[in-house]
Design an enzyme around this catalytic site. Structure first.
Site, short mmCIF file in Angstrom:
data_model
loop_
_atom_site.label_atom_id
_atom_site.label_comp_id
_atom_site.label_asym_id
_atom_site.label_seq_id
_atom_site.Cartn_x
_atom_site.Cartn_y
_atom_site.Cartn_z
N LYS A 52 0.85 -1.21 0.00
CA LYS A 52 0.00 0.00 0.00
C LYS A 52 0.88 1.25 0.00
CE LYS A 52 -3.88 -2.35 2.28
NZ LYS A 52 -4.66 -2.60 3.49
N GLN A 96 -4.31 -1.60 9.82
CA GLN A 96 -4.36 -2.89 9.14
C GLN A 96 -4.93 -3.95 10.08
OE1 GLN A 96 -3.66 -3.33 5.91
NE2 GLN A 96 -4.04 -5.51 5.96
N ASP A 119 -10.76 3.17 4.57
CA ASP A 119 -11.15 1.76 4.43
C ASP A 119 -12.67 1.62 4.31
OD1 ASP A 119 -9.12 -0.20 4.38
OD2 ASP A 119 -8.68 0.10 6.50
N1 GUN Z 1 -7.14 -6.68 6.36
C1 GUN Z 1 -7.58 -7.36 5.28
N2 GUN Z 1 -8.10 -6.51 4.36
C2 GUN Z 1 -8.00 -5.28 4.89
C3 GUN Z 1 -8.36 -3.99 4.43
O1 GUN Z 1 -8.92 -3.80 3.33
N3 GUN Z 1 -8.09 -2.96 5.27
C4 GUN Z 1 -7.51 -3.13 6.48
N4 GUN Z 1 -7.29 -2.06 7.26
N5 GUN Z 1 -7.16 -4.32 6.95
C5 GUN Z 1 -7.41 -5.39 6.15
#
Ligand code: GUN
Length: 290
Positions: A52, A96, A119
């Site tokens: 990311k 995350q 998110d």
């Molecule tokens: N863990 C798995 N997918 C995601 C996501 O799209 N965002 C976040 N913050 N954690 C995740």
């Protein structure tokens, strides 16, 4: 069968975003800034966050990674979130998931300022999604909708089975596919671990979106001839032939399913890059809204 190429689609999106960042810079404005909070040492999460951040660099965003120890207390994480909420230089941030077990992920999500929740996990944004109001759409479902859009896949009137009911993927996916939009306007069934006649149900799907977290769960007998199959699953399986010591396996038995499909995604280069591209889109949106 046509492979839905999330890598090339996401590259297109990144190029579109990079052009917008150039415009922002040429106006002498501050560029979008994404922060990512990573708590603990989960290998997959470390990789996801690193990707990311790399994406941010590629499109010209500013980015910050905040690493916190596995032993971080819930309060310490909530304090960090309050700090990020108040930081005017940060347009959006993510924590995350999963966070270590001693931290309540709902408390984490509720602490994030909805205007910075790129998110799309917090109640205000989930509620706006349900009402069809402007919002940050959760990245994975949004990335899948973008694949449908860019490949001109017809969804109207189709039977879409969403396998999995998570807050992050299954539930928002079902909302998006049932809305009066294009793509959308599908007849949606959400299936899960308690669903009866799961095989028959899946085999009746024109569009099958699989986010169940069980490796190679969807077998050829569960797929209708000509179906569109989207595999969200990504599980690390030990593999000594790989330098990393593992390989990623999807929720769909790709080799045996692919020839029945009109379109299908593969575990790598499919949904994952589209999820990352959606996060960039949401960060740009957060920046534009301010
Ligand atoms: N863990 C798995 N997918 C995601 C996501 O799209 N965002 C976040 N913050 N954690 C995740």
């Amino acid at each position: 069968m046509q492979l839905l190429d999330g890598s090339s689609c996401s590259e297109q999106i990144r190029q579109e975003i990079a052009l917008k960042v150039d415009e922002i810079k040429s106006r002498g404005e501050r560029v979008p800034h994404l922060a990512a909070v990573l708590v603990g040492n989960d290998g997959a999460s470390q990789n996801y966050v690193a990707f990311k951040i790399k994406d941010c660099e590629q499109v010209g965003f500013n980015s910050t990674t905040i690493r916190m120890e596995e032993t971080t207390t819930e309060q310490e994480l909530l304090d960090k979130i309050a700090e990020l909420n108040a930081d005017d230089d940060i347009d959006g941030f993510i924590v995350q998931l999963p966070v270590p077990k001693h931290i309540d992920d709902n408390k984490v999500i509720l602490a994030i300022d909805p205007r910075k929740d790129v998110d799309g996990f917090c109640p205000e944004n989930v509620g706006n999604l349900s009402l069809g109001l402007p919002t940050f759409i959760s990245a994975t479902p949004n990335g899948i909708m973008e694949l449908f859009r860019r490949y001109n896949i017809e969804t109207e009137g189709k039977h879409c089975v969403v396998l999995g009911r998570s807050n992050i993927v299954g539930t928002p996916m079902a909302v998006l596919m049932s809305r009066n939009t294009n793509p959308g306007n599908a007849t949606v069934t959400i299936a899960h671990s308690r669903t009866k006649n799961l095989k028959e149900l899946c085999a009746s799907a024109d569009i099958l979106i699989v986010a169940i977290g069980k490796t190679e769960f969807v077998t050829a007998d569960m797929v209708k001839e000509g179906a569109v199959v989207i595999d969200v699953g990504q599980t690390r399986v030990p593999d000594s032939s790989k330098k990393s010591g593992f390989r990623n396996v999807g929720d769909v038995d790709f080799e045996n399913v692919k020839d029945k499909c009109s379109y299908i995604t593969y575990v790598t280069g499919g949904v994952g890059p589209m999820t990352r591209a959606s996060l960039l889109q949401n960060t740009l949106k957060a920046h534009q809204r301010r």
